[in-house]
Design an enzyme around this catalytic site. Structure first.
Site, PDB file in Angstrom:
ATOM      1  CD  GLU A  48     -12.878  65.632  39.497  1.00  0.00           C
ATOM      2  OE1 GLU A  48     -13.006  64.387  39.483  1.00  0.00           O
ATOM      3  OE2 GLU A  48     -13.484  66.361  40.306  1.00  0.00           O
ATOM      4  CE  LYS A 127     -16.708  66.862  42.044  1.00  0.00           C
ATOM      5  NZ  LYS A 127     -15.439  66.158  42.313  1.00  0.00           N
ATOM      6  CB  CYS A 169     -16.171  63.861  39.233  1.00  0.00           C
ATOM      7  SG  CYS A 169     -15.525  62.263  39.780  1.00  0.00           S
TER       8      CYS A 169
HETATM    9  N1  LIG Z   1     -14.225  62.007  42.679  1.00  0.00           N
HETATM   10  C1  LIG Z   1     -15.514  62.292  42.638  1.00  0.00           C
HETATM   11  O1  LIG Z   1     -15.903  63.447  42.562  1.00  0.00           O
HETATM   12  C2  LIG Z   1     -16.570  61.242  42.684  1.00  0.00           C
HETATM   13  C3  LIG Z   1     -16.257  59.838  42.964  1.00  0.00           C
HETATM   14  O2  LIG Z   1     -15.118  59.375  42.959  1.00  0.00           O
HETATM   15  C4  LIG Z   1     -17.413  58.993  43.284  1.00  0.00           C
HETATM   16  O3  LIG Z   1     -18.552  59.498  43.245  1.00  0.00           O
HETATM   17  O4  LIG Z   1     -17.248  57.829  43.591  1.00  0.00           O
END
Ligand SMILES: NC(=O)CC(=O)C(=O)O
Length: 298
Positions: A48, A127, A169
């Site tokens: 990401e 996302k 993520c």
């Molecule tokens: N950074 C993210 O999108 C998610 C994350 O860090 C978490 O769910 O914990």
């Protein structure tokens, strides 16, 4: 629907250490992706925000414009770098994510681009679930202050291998998205992601194993390397989990590339041994994959 993987495929997760200089990051990405390709990887995954720092204050200044597609090199240097790199590496390239500015709506997104070995754009995933959390005295993060959310499950057909899903993520925390992708025939779920040193130790691997065991398919999660000088401390620990929820490979926190082979026989063996697909009780609860789902699939 079966989760068919037509032949075994070597996957590489490139746990990149990126800094604030986008041009430098893109050059460095090229070196590491070509290294993965030289090792025989045919699906290569980036993290990401692979070419910028991760954080709300950075999204606008690093954002690129992707529409109309294809963008010019000025509008999106990352689009062109990734497309060229997919050709050079002769691999499918799941290009982590970049901040995107949609100039037609003036909205920002956290967007992942996937390219074929001929450099063709196969999928764009914005996302879907924004990372808005508040754990007092530990971490507060609110992507929605800057970003807008995508509105589709993204399924991509990789002709030699089969279908995969791409999500980003925080999307991994939502079992429905994974379930929809699995019930539409994906053999793997790919999550470029940047968990942190608060949530990572408890949830990163657990969620990878959970999505794998729920759906009896492969799960791959690719993180940036940890940089303790950055404002956001990524967890690292990029990993691949098999359909039995066994972790096949896992990085530490620094820059590295980890590899795993995904094999359709493992999916079949798992499904045969524990036949939950045939044992579901849709007379007791609904099949969420059939209820007005928005899917972007090739
Ligand atoms: N950074 C993210 O999108 C998610 C994350 O860090 C978490 O769910 O914990």
């Amino acid at each position: 629907m079966s989760n068919q993987l037509k032949k075994p495929v070597k996957v590489a997760l490139v746990q990149l250490a990126s800094g604030t200089d986008k041009a430098k990051n893109l050059l460095h990405t090229r070196d590491r992706v070509l290294e993965a390709s030289a090792e025989g990887a045919k699906i290569i995954v980036l993290p990401e925000c692979f070419n910028s720092p991760y954080g709300c204050s950075f999204f606008p200044s690093y954002a690129e414009t992707l529409l109309p597609s294809p963008p010019t090199t000025e509008q999106s240097p990352s689009f062109h770098a990734l497309s060229n790199l997919a050709v050079e590496s002769k691999a499918y390239l799941i290009g982590g994510s970049i901040p995107e500015l949609d100039t037609t709506t003036n909205k920002y997104y956290n967007t992942s681009l996937t390219f074929s070995p001929t450099g063709e754009l196969l999928a764009t995933h914005r996302k879907v679930h924004l990372f808005d959390i508040d754990i007092p005295e530990k971490i507060t993060f609110k992507e929605s202050e800057v970003l807008s959310s995508g509105n589709k499950v993204t399924i991509v057909d990789l002709p030699e291998y089969g279908k995969v899903a791409i999500a980003i993520c925080y999307d991994i925390r939502f079992p429905e998205l994974a379930m929809v992708a699995a019930r539409h025939g994906c053999f793997a779920l790919f999550y470029p992601g940047a968990f942190n040193t608060v949530t990572g130790p408890l949830h990163w691997k657990l969620l990878g194993q959970a999505r794998a065991v729920d759906n009896q398919i492969y799960v791959a999660m690719c993180s940036p390397a940890r940089d303790m000088c950055a404002g956001y401390h990524a967890w690292g620990h990029s990993l691949v989990v098999d359909p039995m929820a066994k972790v096949l490979t896992e990085a530490e926190e620094s820059e590295t590339i980890v590899y795993a082979v995904m094999d359709g026989e493992k999916i079949e063996e798992t499904k045969k041994g524990i036949p939950i697909s045939a044992q579901r009780r849709f007379d007791v609860y609904p099949d969420v994959s059939k209820e007005g789902v928005s899917i972007d699939k090739l």
